[in-house]
Design a protein around this motif. Structure first.
Motif, PDB file in Angstrom:
ATOM      1  N   SER A  62      -8.562  -2.134  -4.207  1.00 17.16           N
ATOM      2  CA  SER A  62      -8.803  -1.034  -3.271  1.00 17.16           C
ATOM      3  C   SER A  62      -8.868   0.289  -4.030  1.00 17.16           C
ATOM      4  O   SER A  62      -8.467   0.380  -5.194  1.00 17.16           O
ATOM      5  CB  SER A  62      -7.678  -0.975  -2.231  1.00 17.16           C
ATOM      6  N   ARG A  63      -9.357   1.315  -3.367  1.00 14.37           N
ATOM      7  CA  ARG A  63      -9.446   2.644  -3.988  1.00 14.37           C
ATOM      8  C   ARG A  63      -8.061   3.135  -4.419  1.00 14.37           C
ATOM      9  O   ARG A  63      -7.898   3.711  -5.495  1.00 14.37           O
ATOM     10  CB  ARG A  63     -10.086   3.625  -3.003  1.00 14.37           C
ATOM     11  N   ASN A 120     -15.464   3.516  -8.880  1.00 17.59           N
ATOM     12  CA  ASN A 120     -14.533   2.411  -9.156  1.00 17.59           C
ATOM     13  C   ASN A 120     -14.213   2.299 -10.643  1.00 17.59           C
ATOM     14  O   ASN A 120     -13.900   1.220 -11.133  1.00 17.59           O
ATOM     15  CB  ASN A 120     -15.151   1.091  -8.677  1.00 17.59           C
ATOM     16  N   PRO A 162       0.814  -1.221   0.000  1.00 15.78           N
ATOM     17  CA  PRO A 162       0.000   0.000   0.000  1.00 15.78           C
ATOM     18  C   PRO A 162       0.850   1.275   0.000  1.00 15.78           C
ATOM     19  O   PRO A 162       0.459   2.281  -0.577  1.00 15.78           O
ATOM     20  CB  PRO A 162      -0.813  -0.132   1.293  1.00 15.78           C
TER      21      PRO A 162
END
Length: 268
Positions: A95-96, A118, A28
């Protein structure tokens, strides 16, 4: 031979493990996050849902081809054929910030992207931002310009109103014949007579605008840089930008107002 075989196998395993390491998914922390101004909705299950949303927003888009995670469709905007490359990513799988990282890859390579929820759209031809703005308005999305490098922009001066900015410009290179709209103030500098602005057609050669923050300001500048049809030069600092038709006028205003020049021909 028996003694070398285990060594060869160990070497092959080491190579394979190293290769696997090289292709592991980014953490991330390594992702470029989704820009904060991208709305979290609407979300869609398929690219066809985005096409349907475009139609509801007044843009008919005929499907040209289908891909694994989306499709390409063509619409007519202001008489021109505009291709929309639509990609939809399942929130359960991505994920975003993973979606944001994918968008950043497109922007880094010089593309303007329309995004929300999305999904995102690459609008072609890319050198006319007005097409992307029309698409974004139709589907309640935002326009994300290419991530062109910008010069270091001073944090000050800032202005409370576009009229105050116009007064400061008037003390520098002139700002007469003011014409105000919700987004911008247009006026004529002292150079307007000798260097008329071909785009305005009314003698006004400077466009002044205030911005709510540095991100919005920088996106606005980058959108100008992405436009193949705008020959202007931008002066900026703090919470404002001014577009000029004449380079020398822009440079003089930048010096006297404490801003920097972003040259459309070299800013990319």
């Amino acid at each position: 031979m028996n003694r070398t075989a285990p060594t060869l196998i160990a070497c092959l395993l080491a190579v394979l493990l190293t290769a696997c390491d090289a292709f592991k998914a980014p953490s991330p922390e390594e992702l470029t996050p989704m820009p904060g101004n991208v709305p979290t909705t609407p979300q869609y299950r398929t690219a066809d849902d985005v096409v349907a949303a475009l139609k509801r927003g007044g843009v008919d888009c005929d499907v040209l081809r289908r891909r694994a995670e989306g499709l390409d469709c063509a619409a007519r905007i202001d008489g021109a054929e505009v291709e929309n490359q639509i990609q939809v990513l399942e929130p359960e799988e991505f994920s975003r910030n993973e979606i944001g990282d994918s968008i950043a890859g497109w922007r880094t390579s010089g593309n303007t992207i329309v995004a929300a929820g999305n999904w995102f759209i690459r609008v072609l031809p890319n050198g006319t931002p007005a097409y992307s703005e029309t698409i974004a308005k139709a589907v309640d999305a935002v326009v994300l310009p290419p991530l062109y490098h910008l010069p270091s922009i001073p944090k000050t001066p800032t202005y409370k109103s576009v009229d105050a900015l116009a007064d400061a410009l008037d003390q520098s290179v002139g700002c007469s014949q003011r014409k105000k709209s919700p987004d911008e103030l247009l006026c004529s500098t002292k150079a307007a007579r000798t260097h008329p602005c071909g785009e305005s057609g009314d003698g006004r050669d400077a466009g002044l605008r205030l911005h709510v923050g540095p991100t919005v300001r920088d996106d606005y500048i980058r959108l100008l840089l992405s436009d193949d049809h705008v020959p202007y030069y931008v002066v900026t600092a703090g919470n404002w930008t001014i577009q000029f038709c004449d380079t020398a006028t822009g440079q003089e205003a930048a010096r006297e107002l404490g801003g920097v020049v972003v040259d459309h021909t070299t800013g990319k």
